[in-house]
Structure formats: C-alpha cells, structure tokens
Design an enzyme around this catalytic site. Structure first.
Site, PDB file in Angstrom:
ATOM      1  N   CYS A  61       2.593  -3.664   4.288  1.00  0.00           N
ATOM      2  CA  CYS A  61       1.842  -2.191   4.379  1.00  0.00           C
ATOM      3  C   CYS A  61       2.379  -1.767   5.554  1.00  0.00           C
ATOM      4  O   CYS A  61       3.768  -1.991   6.135  1.00  0.00           O
ATOM      5  CB  CYS A  61       0.295  -2.780   4.587  1.00  0.00           C
ATOM      6  SG  CYS A  61      -0.283  -3.828   6.170  1.00  0.00           S
ATOM      7  N   GLY A  62       1.667  -1.027   6.282  1.00  0.00           N
ATOM      8  CA  GLY A  62       2.325  -0.043   7.738  1.00  0.00           C
ATOM      9  C   GLY A  62       2.727  -1.125   8.623  1.00  0.00           C
ATOM     10  O   GLY A  62       3.990  -1.364   9.005  1.00  0.00           O
ATOM     11  N   THR A  63       1.932  -2.233   8.906  1.00  0.00           N
ATOM     12  CA  THR A  63       2.495  -3.103   9.869  1.00  0.00           C
ATOM     13  C   THR A  63       2.706  -4.652   9.363  1.00  0.00           C
ATOM     14  O   THR A  63       3.273  -5.472  10.155  1.00  0.00           O
ATOM     15  CB  THR A  63       1.149  -3.438  11.015  1.00  0.00           C
ATOM     16  OG1 THR A  63       0.180  -3.977  10.283  1.00  0.00           O
ATOM     17  CG2 THR A  63       0.896  -2.021  11.600  1.00  0.00           C
ATOM     18  N   GLY A  64       2.204  -4.726   8.207  1.00  0.00           N
ATOM     19  CA  GLY A  64       2.132  -6.254   7.571  1.00  0.00           C
ATOM     20  C   GLY A  64       0.970  -7.115   8.007  1.00  0.00           C
ATOM     21  O   GLY A  64       0.800  -8.091   7.360  1.00  0.00           O
ATOM     22  N   ASP A  70       0.930  -1.237   0.132  1.00  0.00           N
ATOM     23  CA  ASP A  70      -0.107  -0.120   0.056  1.00  0.00           C
ATOM     24  C   ASP A  70       0.707   1.280   0.029  1.00  0.00           C
ATOM     25  O   ASP A  70       2.235   1.175  -0.179  1.00  0.00           O
ATOM     26  CB  ASP A  70      -0.975  -0.020   1.285  1.00  0.00           C
ATOM     27  CG  ASP A  70      -0.413   0.238   2.674  1.00  0.00           C
ATOM     28  OD1 ASP A  70       1.007   0.434   2.668  1.00  0.00           O
ATOM     29  OD2 ASP A  70      -1.044   0.144   3.285  1.00  0.00           O
ATOM     30  N   HIS A  71       0.230   2.373   0.107  1.00  0.00           N
ATOM     31  CA  HIS A  71       0.967   3.483   0.149  1.00  0.00           C
ATOM     32  C   HIS A  71       2.085   3.792   1.328  1.00  0.00           C
ATOM     33  O   HIS A  71       2.892   4.496   0.949  1.00  0.00           O
ATOM     34  CB  HIS A  71      -0.004   4.970   0.067  1.00  0.00           C
ATOM     35  CG  HIS A  71      -0.686   4.667   1.528  1.00  0.00           C
ATOM     36  ND1 HIS A  71      -2.045   3.714   1.644  1.00  0.00           N
ATOM     37  CD2 HIS A  71      -0.689   5.463   2.613  1.00  0.00           C
ATOM     38  CE1 HIS A  71      -2.444   3.826   2.985  1.00  0.00           C
ATOM     39  NE2 HIS A  71      -1.649   4.908   3.465  1.00  0.00           N
ATOM     40  N   ARG A  85       7.603 -34.644   9.444  1.00  0.00           N
ATOM     41  CA  ARG A  85       6.875 -34.414  10.607  1.00  0.00           C
ATOM     42  C   ARG A  85       5.675 -33.284  10.487  1.00  0.00           C
ATOM     43  O   ARG A  85       4.803 -33.378  11.074  1.00  0.00           O
ATOM     44  CB  ARG A  85       7.422 -34.298  11.926  1.00  0.00           C
ATOM     45  CG  ARG A  85       8.395 -33.247  11.835  1.00  0.00           C
ATOM     46  CD  ARG A  85       9.102 -33.444  13.174  1.00  0.00           C
ATOM     47  NE  ARG A  85      10.063 -32.129  13.483  1.00  0.00           N
ATOM     48  CZ  ARG A  85       9.913 -31.231  14.301  1.00  0.00           C
ATOM     49  NH1 ARG A  85       8.674 -31.000  14.870  1.00  0.00           N
ATOM     50  NH2 ARG A  85      10.842 -30.160  14.177  1.00  0.00           N
ATOM     51  N   HIS A  86       6.065 -32.300   9.649  1.00  0.00           N
ATOM     52  CA  HIS A  86       5.098 -31.004   9.558  1.00  0.00           C
ATOM     53  C   HIS A  86       4.279 -31.251   8.418  1.00  0.00           C
ATOM     54  O   HIS A  86       3.228 -30.679   8.399  1.00  0.00           O
ATOM     55  CB  HIS A  86       6.176 -29.902   8.979  1.00  0.00           C
ATOM     56  CG  HIS A  86       7.338 -29.707  10.033  1.00  0.00           C
ATOM     57  ND1 HIS A  86       7.208 -29.442  11.307  1.00  0.00           N
ATOM     58  CD2 HIS A  86       8.595 -29.991   9.979  1.00  0.00           C
ATOM     59  CE1 HIS A  86       8.217 -28.971  11.945  1.00  0.00           C
ATOM     60  NE2 HIS A  86       9.218 -29.577  10.966  1.00  0.00           N
ATOM     61  N   GLY A 110      -2.557  -6.134   8.076  1.00  0.00           N
ATOM     62  CA  GLY A 110      -3.780  -6.061   7.198  1.00  0.00           C
ATOM     63  C   GLY A 110      -3.639  -6.814   6.024  1.00  0.00           C
ATOM     64  O   GLY A 110      -4.397  -7.564   5.487  1.00  0.00           O
ATOM     65  N   HIS A 117       8.523 -25.329   8.751  1.00  0.00           N
ATOM     66  CA  HIS A 117       7.689 -25.945   9.294  1.00  0.00           C
ATOM     67  C   HIS A 117       6.133 -25.765   8.868  1.00  0.00           C
ATOM     68  O   HIS A 117       5.552 -26.716   8.915  1.00  0.00           O
ATOM     69  CB  HIS A 117       7.733 -25.485  10.756  1.00  0.00           C
ATOM     70  CG  HIS A 117       8.812 -26.081  11.577  1.00  0.00           C
ATOM     71  ND1 HIS A 117       9.051 -25.693  13.006  1.00  0.00           N
ATOM     72  CD2 HIS A 117       9.888 -26.467  11.302  1.00  0.00           C
ATOM     73  CE1 HIS A 117      10.210 -26.225  13.198  1.00  0.00           C
ATOM     74  NE2 HIS A 117      10.811 -26.688  12.188  1.00  0.00           N
ATOM     75  N   ASN A 118       5.810 -24.673   8.351  1.00  0.00           N
ATOM     76  CA  ASN A 118       4.578 -24.306   7.894  1.00  0.00           C
ATOM     77  C   ASN A 118       4.419 -24.335   6.427  1.00  0.00           C
ATOM     78  O   ASN A 118       3.321 -23.956   5.967  1.00  0.00           O
ATOM     79  CB  ASN A 118       4.107 -23.031   8.644  1.00  0.00           C
ATOM     80  CG  ASN A 118       4.322 -23.005  10.056  1.00  0.00           C
ATOM     81  OD1 ASN A 118       5.142 -22.144  10.583  1.00  0.00           O
ATOM     82  ND2 ASN A 118       3.805 -24.007  10.707  1.00  0.00           N
ATOM     83  N   ARG A 143       6.523   0.270   8.560  1.00  0.00           N
ATOM     84  CA  ARG A 143       6.452   1.322   9.666  1.00  0.00           C
ATOM     85  C   ARG A 143       6.845   0.408  11.094  1.00  0.00           C
ATOM     86  O   ARG A 143       6.949   0.984  12.247  1.00  0.00           O
ATOM     87  CB  ARG A 143       5.045   1.803  10.083  1.00  0.00           C
ATOM     88  CG  ARG A 143       4.417   2.703   8.901  1.00  0.00           C
ATOM     89  CD  ARG A 143       3.095   3.259   9.122  1.00  0.00           C
ATOM     90  NE  ARG A 143       2.871   4.150   8.179  1.00  0.00           N
ATOM     91  CZ  ARG A 143       1.488   4.155   7.794  1.00  0.00           C
ATOM     92  NH1 ARG A 143       0.443   3.919   8.339  1.00  0.00           N
ATOM     93  NH2 ARG A 143       1.306   5.158   6.936  1.00  0.00           N
TER      94      ARG A 143
END
Length: 146
Positions: free
Chosen positions: A65-68, A8-9, A132-133, A70, A98-99, A109
C-alpha cells in the site's frame, strides 16, 4: 512456489513491477490486488493475502500500500500470519531467518522499484533458520491462542 500479492490503489504500478520480477524468477503469483488507481480500502486486500497464506493456498504473501503499514496490519490480523513491513533488505532477510515471516509488506510511497526488488530478494532467498528461533516463533504463535 506460489505467492499471493495484494495492493491498494497507491501501489498498482509497484505491484505490477514486482509481480513481473518474481514471475521471471519462477514463482507463481496469485494477484489479489486492485488494478485500478481509483481509491479503495487496503484492509480488503491485506486480508485476502493473509487468508491465502493462512489457508495454505499459497506459500507466502506480499502486500503493498502507500506505506506498507496498513495493509500489513490487515494481513497480520489473520491467525497464522507473521508480517514484516520492510523499507530495506536487512530487516527482510532477518525477518525470514529469525521470525519465519510469511507475509512481506512495503510502501509504494516509501521505496522505489529497485529497493523493492532487493527487499523481495532478501526475503525470498533466505530460509528460516529454526533452532534457537523456534521457541520464540512458537511464543508468537501462542499469543494468538489466548
């Protein structure tokens, strides 16, 4: 290997830095993000990254994004996508090992360029271990079918 990137911006500058960084490592980047600092909606770009990954058009996705958070939630709404939102390298590495995560998100940010590079390196350089995963990843994917 192809990587979808979306942002995003708030993350234009960091996206450009990371895009250049991973292209220099030999990855092809498909840019689904905005290149404008004008306010926009992160779900649009998270979904674009998620759909590119789920369709197989790209191997992996990176969403910023700002926090990752959203943009990661948005990408994760797409069937077949397993997102990890990371602010440090250890979780990025284990999310791959693992995932079998296929989309990485982080916040412009929250972390700086050098930390973002370390996170990306750990995420891209560590393959899924399987074994195992596998049972647990299958359980995660089964949730989508209910």
């Amino acid at each position: 290997m192809k990587i979808a990137m979306g942002n995003d911006h708030s993350a234009v500058e960091l996206k450009n830095e990371i895009k250049t960084y991973i292209e220099a490592k030999g990855y092809e980047v498909i840019d689904f993000g905005t290149n404008s600092s004008e306010s926009c909606d992160y779900p649009v770009y998270g979904e674009k990254v998620g759909r590119a990954v789920a369709s197989g058009d790209v191997d992996y996705g990176i969403a910023i994004c700002g926090t990752g958070i959203g943009i990661g939630i948005a990408a994760g709404k797409v069937r077949g996508v397993r997102v990890c939102t990371c602010s440090e390298p250890y979780s990025a590495r284990l999310s791959r090992m693992h995932n079998n995560t296929n989309v990485l998100s982080f916040g412009a940010r929250v972390i700086g360029v050098e930390m973002a590079k370390m996170i990306v390196d750990e995420w891209l350089d560590n393959p899924y271990e399987g074994g195992r995963h596998e049972r647990r990843v299958a359980q995660l994917m089964e949730i989508e079918s209910r």
